[in-house]
Enzyme design. Sequence first.
Site, PDB file in Angstrom:
ATOM      1  N   VAL A  45      21.615 -20.377 -45.149  1.00 51.02           N
ATOM      2  CA  VAL A  45      22.792 -20.100 -44.320  1.00 51.02           C
ATOM      3  C   VAL A  45      23.831 -19.317 -45.115  1.00 51.02           C
ATOM      4  O   VAL A  45      24.473 -18.402 -44.586  1.00 51.02           O
ATOM      5  CB  VAL A  45      23.382 -21.409 -43.740  1.00 51.02           C
ATOM      6  CG1 VAL A  45      24.649 -21.137 -42.943  1.00 51.02           C
ATOM      7  CG2 VAL A  45      22.355 -22.107 -42.860  1.00 51.02           C
ATOM      8  N   CYS A  46      23.981 -19.637 -46.386  1.00 51.03           N
ATOM      9  CA  CYS A  46      24.956 -18.921 -47.221  1.00 51.03           C
ATOM     10  C   CYS A  46      24.553 -17.456 -47.410  1.00 51.03           C
ATOM     11  O   CYS A  46      25.423 -16.572 -47.422  1.00 51.03           O
ATOM     12  CB  CYS A  46      25.111 -19.605 -48.573  1.00 51.03           C
ATOM     13  SG  CYS A  46      25.821 -21.261 -48.451  1.00 51.03           S
ATOM     14  N   THR A  47      23.281 -17.202 -47.541  1.00 51.37           N
ATOM     15  CA  THR A  47      22.813 -15.821 -47.670  1.00 51.37           C
ATOM     16  C   THR A  47      23.045 -15.063 -46.377  1.00 51.37           C
ATOM     17  O   THR A  47      23.509 -13.914 -46.395  1.00 51.37           O
ATOM     18  CB  THR A  47      21.325 -15.785 -48.077  1.00 51.37           C
ATOM     19  OG1 THR A  47      21.194 -16.453 -49.339  1.00 51.37           O
ATOM     20  CG2 THR A  47      20.821 -14.362 -48.202  1.00 51.37           C
ATOM     21  N   ALA A  50      26.794 -14.298 -46.290  1.00 54.33           N
ATOM     22  CA  ALA A  50      27.166 -13.228 -47.225  1.00 54.33           C
ATOM     23  C   ALA A  50      26.694 -11.872 -46.706  1.00 54.33           C
ATOM     24  O   ALA A  50      27.433 -10.877 -46.776  1.00 54.33           O
ATOM     25  CB  ALA A  50      26.578 -13.508 -48.609  1.00 54.33           C
TER      26      ALA A  50
END
Length: 149
Positions: A45-47, A50
């Site tokens: 999810v963070c990728t 970003a």
Amino acid sequence: MATLQAGDHVPDFTLRDQYNNPFSMKDHRGDKIVLYFYPKDESAVCTKEACAFRDSFQEFMDKGILVIGINAGSSASHKAFAEKNRLPFTLLSDPGNKVLKAFGIQPWLFLTGRETFLIDEQGKVEYTYRAFLKGDAHPQKVLAFLQGQ
């Protein structure tokens, strides 16, 4: 501590970026900033989040807005994450999550929170968005807020 809301002043802080250079919030008074907190470099999810900021980066630049990501990861981890995903913006290392705590960001289950703040030129919060599992929605929500102004 309650999470910062629209109208609140953001705390001054100095952290290291992905190149180990200092970044001080007080040096950026007069700049409009999107500051997004995310739990971990390289998580799914963070990728997505970003990369969504990366894909919207030019829209933020056209509006004169700096984009900054922040979490407890090291400068080296941030540098590798930025290079791998071609991230054109600053990533800050927040050891011990001191800045995250100063913003009052609440955890989600056992992970640190995911929250985005639009900060005006005077250092006040203009808008916030919190959605832990919808990381890729964060830049679009900020841009929608800006279009509605």
